[in-house]
Design a protein around this motif. Sequence first.
Motif, PDB file in Angstrom:
ATOM      1  N   ASP A 140       0.919  -1.222  -0.101  1.00 47.88           N
ATOM      2  CA  ASP A 140       0.105  -0.176  -0.080  1.00 47.88           C
ATOM      3  C   ASP A 140       1.014   1.402   0.103  1.00 47.88           C
ATOM      4  N   ARG A 141       2.089   1.336   0.717  1.00 45.37           N
ATOM      5  CA  ARG A 141       2.834   2.351   0.821  1.00 45.37           C
ATOM      6  C   ARG A 141       3.332   2.883  -0.619  1.00 45.37           C
ATOM      7  N   PHE A 142       3.738   1.568  -1.163  1.00 45.84           N
ATOM      8  CA  PHE A 142       4.275   1.597  -2.590  1.00 45.84           C
ATOM      9  C   PHE A 142       3.381   2.218  -3.474  1.00 45.84           C
ATOM     10  N   LEU A 143       2.033   1.582  -3.490  1.00 48.94           N
ATOM     11  CA  LEU A 143       1.011   2.266  -4.404  1.00 48.94           C
ATOM     12  C   LEU A 143       0.828   3.600  -4.247  1.00 48.94           C
ATOM     13  N   LEU A 144       0.872   4.075  -2.692  1.00 50.30           N
ATOM     14  CA  LEU A 144       0.581   5.580  -2.471  1.00 50.30           C
ATOM     15  C   LEU A 144       1.721   6.505  -3.042  1.00 50.30           C
ATOM     16  N   ALA A 145       3.014   5.842  -2.790  1.00 50.59           N
ATOM     17  CA  ALA A 145       4.067   6.742  -3.509  1.00 50.59           C
ATOM     18  C   ALA A 145       4.018   6.848  -4.953  1.00 50.59           C
ATOM     19  N   LEU A 146       3.742   5.556  -5.782  1.00 53.32           N
ATOM     20  CA  LEU A 146       3.798   5.908  -7.108  1.00 53.32           C
ATOM     21  C   LEU A 146       2.552   6.493  -7.667  1.00 53.32           C
ATOM     22  N   SER A 147       1.493   6.311  -6.970  1.00 53.13           N
ATOM     23  CA  SER A 147       0.393   6.944  -7.312  1.00 53.13           C
ATOM     24  C   SER A 147       0.702   8.592  -7.218  1.00 53.13           C
ATOM     25  N   TYR A 152      -8.256  15.569 -19.910  1.00 47.37           N
ATOM     26  CA  TYR A 152      -7.204  14.299 -19.218  1.00 47.37           C
ATOM     27  C   TYR A 152      -7.499  14.044 -17.900  1.00 47.37           C
ATOM     28  N   PHE A 153      -8.624  14.684 -17.475  1.00 48.01           N
ATOM     29  CA  PHE A 153      -9.379  14.100 -16.099  1.00 48.01           C
ATOM     30  C   PHE A 153     -10.501  13.471 -16.264  1.00 48.01           C
ATOM     31  N   HIS A 154     -11.279  14.208 -17.033  1.00 49.09           N
ATOM     32  CA  HIS A 154     -12.989  13.590 -17.434  1.00 49.09           C
ATOM     33  C   HIS A 154     -12.546  12.114 -17.572  1.00 49.09           C
ATOM     34  N   VAL A 155     -12.053  11.887 -18.995  1.00 47.11           N
ATOM     35  CA  VAL A 155     -11.973  10.568 -19.577  1.00 47.11           C
ATOM     36  C   VAL A 155     -11.414   9.484 -18.854  1.00 47.11           C
ATOM     37  N   PRO A 156     -10.079   9.655 -18.117  1.00 47.36           N
ATOM     38  CA  PRO A 156      -9.634   8.539 -17.204  1.00 47.36           C
ATOM     39  C   PRO A 156     -10.678   8.416 -16.080  1.00 47.36           C
ATOM     40  N   ALA A 209      -3.275  14.115 -31.346  1.00 45.08           N
ATOM     41  CA  ALA A 209      -1.750  14.362 -31.703  1.00 45.08           C
ATOM     42  C   ALA A 209      -0.968  13.643 -30.565  1.00 45.08           C
ATOM     43  N   GLY A 210       0.350  13.244 -31.261  1.00 43.75           N
ATOM     44  CA  GLY A 210       1.292  12.304 -29.997  1.00 43.75           C
ATOM     45  C   GLY A 210       1.110  12.667 -28.798  1.00 43.75           C
ATOM     46  N   ILE A 211       1.614  13.880 -28.385  1.00 41.75           N
ATOM     47  CA  ILE A 211       1.740  14.250 -26.955  1.00 41.75           C
ATOM     48  C   ILE A 211       0.427  14.171 -26.401  1.00 41.75           C
ATOM     49  N   MET A 212      -0.566  14.520 -26.847  1.00 44.90           N
ATOM     50  CA  MET A 212      -1.801  14.405 -26.329  1.00 44.90           C
ATOM     51  C   MET A 212      -2.391  12.964 -26.251  1.00 44.90           C
ATOM     52  N   LEU A 213      -2.234  12.245 -26.969  1.00 45.58           N
ATOM     53  CA  LEU A 213      -2.509  10.691 -26.786  1.00 45.58           C
ATOM     54  C   LEU A 213      -1.454  10.247 -25.888  1.00 45.58           C
ATOM     55  N   PHE A 214      -0.249  10.542 -25.719  1.00 44.99           N
ATOM     56  CA  PHE A 214       0.444   9.844 -24.517  1.00 44.99           C
ATOM     57  C   PHE A 214       0.096  10.512 -23.420  1.00 44.99           C
ATOM     58  N   THR A 215      -0.371  11.735 -23.044  1.00 43.63           N
ATOM     59  CA  THR A 215      -0.763  12.314 -21.814  1.00 43.63           C
ATOM     60  C   THR A 215      -2.109  11.673 -21.426  1.00 43.63           C
ATOM     61  N   LEU A 216      -2.899  11.329 -22.396  1.00 47.08           N
ATOM     62  CA  LEU A 216      -4.319  10.648 -22.224  1.00 47.08           C
ATOM     63  C   LEU A 216      -3.944   9.198 -21.461  1.00 47.08           C
ATOM     64  N   MET A 217      -3.117   8.338 -22.336  1.00 44.40           N
ATOM     65  CA  MET A 217      -2.766   7.165 -21.923  1.00 44.40           C
ATOM     66  C   MET A 217      -2.198   7.050 -20.482  1.00 44.40           C
ATOM     67  N   PHE A 218      -1.254   8.023 -20.488  1.00 44.34           N
ATOM     68  CA  PHE A 218      -0.691   8.137 -18.868  1.00 44.34           C
ATOM     69  C   PHE A 218      -1.607   8.494 -17.844  1.00 44.34           C
ATOM     70  N   GLY A 219      -2.757   9.516 -18.217  1.00 46.22           N
ATOM     71  CA  GLY A 219      -3.676   9.392 -17.335  1.00 46.22           C
ATOM     72  C   GLY A 219      -4.756   8.061 -17.261  1.00 46.22           C
ATOM     73  N   PHE A 220      -4.818   7.510 -18.073  1.00 48.34           N
ATOM     74  CA  PHE A 220      -5.378   6.151 -17.797  1.00 48.34           C
ATOM     75  C   PHE A 220      -4.617   5.110 -16.899  1.00 48.34           C
ATOM     76  N   ALA A 221      -3.338   5.399 -16.857  1.00 49.01           N
ATOM     77  CA  ALA A 221      -2.332   4.428 -16.139  1.00 49.01           C
ATOM     78  C   ALA A 221      -2.467   4.994 -14.491  1.00 49.01           C
ATOM     79  N   VAL A 222      -2.294   6.229 -14.457  1.00 49.55           N
ATOM     80  CA  VAL A 222      -2.112   7.106 -13.218  1.00 49.55           C
ATOM     81  C   VAL A 222      -3.438   6.821 -12.398  1.00 49.55           C
ATOM     82  N   LEU A 249      -4.160   3.143 -11.312  1.00 49.38           N
ATOM     83  CA  LEU A 249      -3.167   2.879 -10.157  1.00 49.38           C
ATOM     84  C   LEU A 249      -3.901   3.593  -8.833  1.00 49.38           C
ATOM     85  N   LEU A 250      -4.579   4.634  -9.081  1.00 55.17           N
ATOM     86  CA  LEU A 250      -5.103   5.376  -7.879  1.00 55.17           C
ATOM     87  C   LEU A 250      -6.298   4.504  -7.414  1.00 55.17           C
TER      88      LEU A 250
END
Length: 231
Positions: free
Chosen positions: A5-12, A41-45, A181-194, A197-198
Amino acid sequence: MTSVDRFLLALSAAGMVALLYLIFMVVPNEKTMGFVQRIFYFHVPLAWVSFLAFAITCWEGIRYLATRDHDHDRVAAASAEVGLLCVSLVLITGPIWARPVWGIWWTWDLRLTTTLVLWLIFLGYAILRRSIPEADRRAVLSSVVGICGFAAVPLVYLANRVKATQHPAPVVGGGQGSGLAGIMLFTLMFGFAVFTLLFVMLLRARTAVARLEDAVEEITMQPSGPEVGHA
């Protein structure tokens, strides 16, 4: 709190800081909606996590009905609570995004309406759990509601895919003309991951609390021993 849980908290926490940096410092403004589009980028994730949470509630409800193991009911309830929180935030961030773009806070668009129905179903699920004191009956009825309620998830997902609506069309997997666009798609996918994890962190924490609540309830419901008389 366990080491996991501590690891997940720090990673999140680290992931959320990185996501905020990407959203507000790296990603460019969308050409038609401008700065307010960053709420995307908040709404969709958040919507994705709510779907995932309700899917787990459905699955754990099925497992409870098959096994009568209350740990499945605890996970189902915990997941439903996190999902209800997420879909509530979807219904808050959506109008904040819509007001500058559409000029109105709300419209009875098919995607918006089905999302509201989904929220009402799992709000009812939460109220049901609070209104039934008997554990077995509460678990059975909650499982049935959670399983049936999940049917609203594909309706929300498909709402603006099978019919054109005022809600923006899907930008990923939406067919010809969709895409980011590339950076927008990356940010969205990163948002899904974050946000996923949360969700895992919150699900583990709420399930642990539910186990403690059930243990306390079991102790308090045990009959007390015979009173010892005094001369």
